[in-house]
Design a protein around this motif. Structure first.
Motif, PDB file in Angstrom:
ATOM      1  N   ARG A  56      78.505  42.358 -92.069  1.00 34.70           N
ATOM      2  CA  ARG A  56      78.311  41.345 -91.033  1.00 34.70           C
ATOM      3  C   ARG A  56      77.741  41.961 -89.758  1.00 34.70           C
ATOM      4  N   ARG A  57      77.976  43.240 -89.560  1.00 36.96           N
ATOM      5  CA  ARG A  57      77.448  43.924 -88.381  1.00 36.96           C
ATOM      6  C   ARG A  57      76.031  44.456 -88.602  1.00 36.96           C
ATOM      7  N   PHE A  58      75.551  44.407 -89.834  1.00 36.31           N
ATOM      8  CA  PHE A  58      74.271  45.013 -90.161  1.00 36.31           C
ATOM      9  C   PHE A  58      73.089  44.361 -89.443  1.00 36.31           C
ATOM     10  N   PRO A  59      73.021  43.011 -89.285  1.00 35.37           N
ATOM     11  CA  PRO A  59      71.888  42.427 -88.552  1.00 35.37           C
ATOM     12  C   PRO A  59      71.774  42.937 -87.120  1.00 35.37           C
ATOM     13  N   ALA A  60      72.900  43.096 -86.438  1.00 39.94           N
ATOM     14  CA  ALA A  60      72.860  43.625 -85.067  1.00 39.94           C
ATOM     15  C   ALA A  60      72.361  45.059 -85.055  1.00 39.94           C
ATOM     16  N   PHE A  61      72.766  45.839 -86.086  1.00 37.89           N
ATOM     17  CA  PHE A  61      72.262  47.203 -86.193  1.00 37.89           C
ATOM     18  C   PHE A  61      70.750  47.215 -86.358  1.00 37.89           C
ATOM     19  N   LEU A  62      70.226  46.357 -87.215  1.00 35.02           N
ATOM     20  CA  LEU A  62      68.776  46.315 -87.443  1.00 35.02           C
ATOM     21  C   LEU A  62      68.022  45.933 -86.168  1.00 35.02           C
ATOM     22  N   ARG A 108      73.855  47.772 -78.161  1.00 30.34           N
ATOM     23  CA  ARG A 108      74.723  47.346 -79.266  1.00 30.34           C
ATOM     24  C   ARG A 108      75.528  46.114 -78.888  1.00 30.34           C
ATOM     25  N   MET A 109      76.036  46.066 -77.668  1.00 35.88           N
ATOM     26  CA  MET A 109      76.826  44.927 -77.230  1.00 35.88           C
ATOM     27  C   MET A 109      75.995  43.654 -77.166  1.00 35.88           C
ATOM     28  N   VAL A 110      74.794  43.754 -76.577  1.00 37.64           N
ATOM     29  CA  VAL A 110      73.959  42.566 -76.410  1.00 37.64           C
ATOM     30  C   VAL A 110      73.441  42.076 -77.761  1.00 37.64           C
ATOM     31  N   MET A 111      73.032  42.994 -78.642  1.00 33.90           N
ATOM     32  CA  MET A 111      72.534  42.575 -79.945  1.00 33.90           C
ATOM     33  C   MET A 111      73.624  41.911 -80.780  1.00 33.90           C
ATOM     34  N   SER A 112      74.825  42.454 -80.732  1.00 32.46           N
ATOM     35  CA  SER A 112      75.918  41.846 -81.496  1.00 32.46           C
ATOM     36  C   SER A 112      76.245  40.457 -80.944  1.00 32.46           C
ATOM     37  N   ALA A 113      76.198  40.306 -79.616  1.00 31.49           N
ATOM     38  CA  ALA A 113      76.474  38.999 -79.016  1.00 31.49           C
ATOM     39  C   ALA A 113      75.381  38.000 -79.376  1.00 31.49           C
ATOM     40  N   GLY A 114      74.125  38.454 -79.341  1.00 33.55           N
ATOM     41  CA  GLY A 114      73.022  37.562 -79.691  1.00 33.55           C
ATOM     42  C   GLY A 114      73.080  37.108 -81.133  1.00 33.55           C
ATOM     43  N   LEU A 115      73.373  38.030 -82.044  1.00 31.48           N
ATOM     44  CA  LEU A 115      73.477  37.668 -83.458  1.00 31.48           C
ATOM     45  C   LEU A 115      74.706  36.803 -83.718  1.00 31.48           C
ATOM     46  N   HIS A 116      75.775  37.039 -82.970  1.00 36.00           N
ATOM     47  CA  HIS A 116      76.972  36.202 -83.090  1.00 36.00           C
ATOM     48  C   HIS A 116      76.638  34.756 -82.734  1.00 36.00           C
ATOM     49  N   TYR A 117      75.841  34.581 -81.683  1.00 35.14           N
ATOM     50  CA  TYR A 117      75.465  33.235 -81.244  1.00 35.14           C
ATOM     51  C   TYR A 117      74.512  32.580 -82.249  1.00 35.14           C
ATOM     52  N   MET A 118      73.528  33.334 -82.741  1.00 35.51           N
ATOM     53  CA  MET A 118      72.521  32.757 -83.628  1.00 35.51           C
ATOM     54  C   MET A 118      73.062  32.465 -85.021  1.00 35.51           C
ATOM     55  N   THR A 119      74.091  33.178 -85.439  1.00 34.11           N
ATOM     56  CA  THR A 119      74.662  32.952 -86.778  1.00 34.11           C
ATOM     57  C   THR A 119      75.882  32.038 -86.743  1.00 34.11           C
ATOM     58  N   GLY A 120      76.116  31.440 -85.607  1.00 37.14           N
ATOM     59  CA  GLY A 120      77.248  30.528 -85.502  1.00 37.14           C
ATOM     60  C   GLY A 120      78.595  31.203 -85.647  1.00 37.14           C
ATOM     61  N   GLY A 121      78.672  32.464 -85.248  1.00 36.96           N
ATOM     62  CA  GLY A 121      79.934  33.190 -85.297  1.00 36.96           C
ATOM     63  C   GLY A 121      80.131  34.036 -86.534  1.00 36.96           C
ATOM     64  N   TRP A 122      79.164  33.998 -87.496  1.00 35.47           N
ATOM     65  CA  TRP A 122      79.334  34.802 -88.720  1.00 35.47           C
ATOM     66  C   TRP A 122      79.272  36.291 -88.401  1.00 35.47           C
ATOM     67  N   ALA A 123      78.266  36.697 -87.626  1.00 33.54           N
ATOM     68  CA  ALA A 123      78.166  38.105 -87.227  1.00 33.54           C
ATOM     69  C   ALA A 123      79.135  38.358 -86.087  1.00 33.54           C
ATOM     70  N   PRO A 124      79.950  39.401 -86.169  1.00 31.14           N
ATOM     71  CA  PRO A 124      80.926  39.662 -85.107  1.00 31.14           C
ATOM     72  C   PRO A 124      80.244  40.140 -83.832  1.00 31.14           C
ATOM     73  N   THR A 125      80.873  39.901 -82.717  1.00 27.31           N
ATOM     74  CA  THR A 125      80.344  40.352 -81.434  1.00 27.31           C
ATOM     75  C   THR A 125      81.237  41.430 -80.844  1.00 27.31           C
ATOM     76  N   GLU A 126      80.607  42.367 -80.165  1.00 27.29           N
ATOM     77  CA  GLU A 126      81.348  43.429 -79.475  1.00 27.29           C
ATOM     78  C   GLU A 126      81.340  43.210 -77.972  1.00 27.29           C
ATOM     79  N   LEU A 127      80.786  42.072 -77.555  1.00 29.15           N
ATOM     80  CA  LEU A 127      80.721  41.763 -76.134  1.00 29.15           C
ATOM     81  C   LEU A 127      81.862  40.824 -75.768  1.00 29.15           C
ATOM     82  N   GLU A 128      82.839  41.339 -75.064  1.00 27.33           N
ATOM     83  CA  GLU A 128      83.959  40.543 -74.604  1.00 27.33           C
ATOM     84  C   GLU A 128      83.987  40.603 -73.078  1.00 27.33           C
ATOM     85  N   VAL A 129      83.798  39.460 -72.461  1.00 25.85           N
ATOM     86  CA  VAL A 129      83.792  39.388 -70.998  1.00 25.85           C
ATOM     87  C   VAL A 129      84.830  38.372 -70.563  1.00 25.85           C
ATOM     88  N   SER A 130      85.412  38.601 -69.407  1.00 20.29           N
ATOM     89  CA  SER A 130      86.463  37.724 -68.897  1.00 20.29           C
ATOM     90  C   SER A 130      85.989  36.845 -67.758  1.00 20.29           C
TER      91      SER A 130
END
Length: 259
Positions: A56-62, A108-130
């Protein structure tokens, strides 16, 4: 510099055939940066659930790998084309290494967040902001790294253009180098636009939050259009260069007079 016998690659006569220690160090640093984007740092997955989570993290890596590879290839083109390794090139190349290693984690943080948004939550995100302030700052940090890498590549090519006469660059090669600089300026402009949008975001969470990322999507339109326009200009100059070389080859060699 005698350039008639140099190998031609992409319309550019290659002056940097030999790989130097500086290039080797830069390549190694980029390779290390890529390892920081790898799916899993700590341990290899030993269950199907862990393997599925890694995939699930592979798209963000690519996506991150593509950006790192883009800047590595830009430096590689510079090295092959010009073969320069003076003090300015060393400083700028080392700066590129430092900026790349700094840039990996916000990338890595931004790519994971972007893929998380585009996949509807399937790809995990490493961006946690308060807060929205933290969200804005993430985009500012990411854009600063993106723009810094592009700036260093632009400065390398500008330095080469300053030494155009010593390197024996013809009109086509100078045009190609200028096109490289303009492309980097476009990347810098997209980063500035993204950071400006991030700082202007309202405090409420809405679709506006996607605007900083959409600024980079414009590159998919602007860069191809500019590439076609600049490519036409370079093609004309390359044909002129080939015609001039053909005329020199067809010109008869004068026979020395016999006393």
């Amino acid at each position: 510099m005698h350039t008639d016998t140099l190998r031609v690659e992409g319309g550019f006569r290659v002056r940097g055939e030999a790989v130097t220690r500086l290039e080797t160090f830069v390549d190694a640093a980029f390779a290390f940066a890529v390892t920081l984007l790898v799916v899993s740092f700590d341990t290899m997955p030993d269950t199907f659930g862990e393997l599925h989570d890694a995939l699930r993290r592979f798209p963000a890596f690519l996506a991150g790998f593509a950006i790192i590879a883009m800047y590595w290839h830009a430096h590689n083109r510079f090295s092959r084309r010009f073969g320069l390794e003076d003090a300015t090139v060393v400083v700028l190349s080392l700066g590129l290494v430092a900026a790349t290693l700094f840039y990996v984690y916000p990338l890595r943080m931004v790519m994971s967040a972007g893929l998380h948004y585009m996949t509807g939550g399937w790809a995990p995100t490493e961006l946690e902001v308060s807060s929205m302030l933290e969200y804005r700052l993430v985009w500012v940090i990411y854009g600063s790294g993106f723009a810094l890498l592009a700036t260093l590549i632009a400065l390398l090519n500008r330095h080469a253009l300053r030494r155009a006469d010593a390197l024996g660059l013809d009109a086509a090669e100078r045009a190609i180098a200028r096109a490289e600089i303009v492309a980097m300026l476009v990347l810098i402009g997209s980063a500035i636009l993204s950071m400006s949008l991030a700082l202007a975001l309202p405090d409420s969470r809405s679709w506006y939050n996607a605007l900083p990322g959409m600024a980079y999507a414009l590159l998919g339109v602007v860069l191809p259009i500019y590439g076609v326009r600049s490519g036409r200009r370079v093609d004309v100059l390359l044909r002129q260069r080939d015609a001039a070389a053909s005329m020199r080859a067809d010109r008869p060699v004068p026979t020395p007079a016999v006393p």
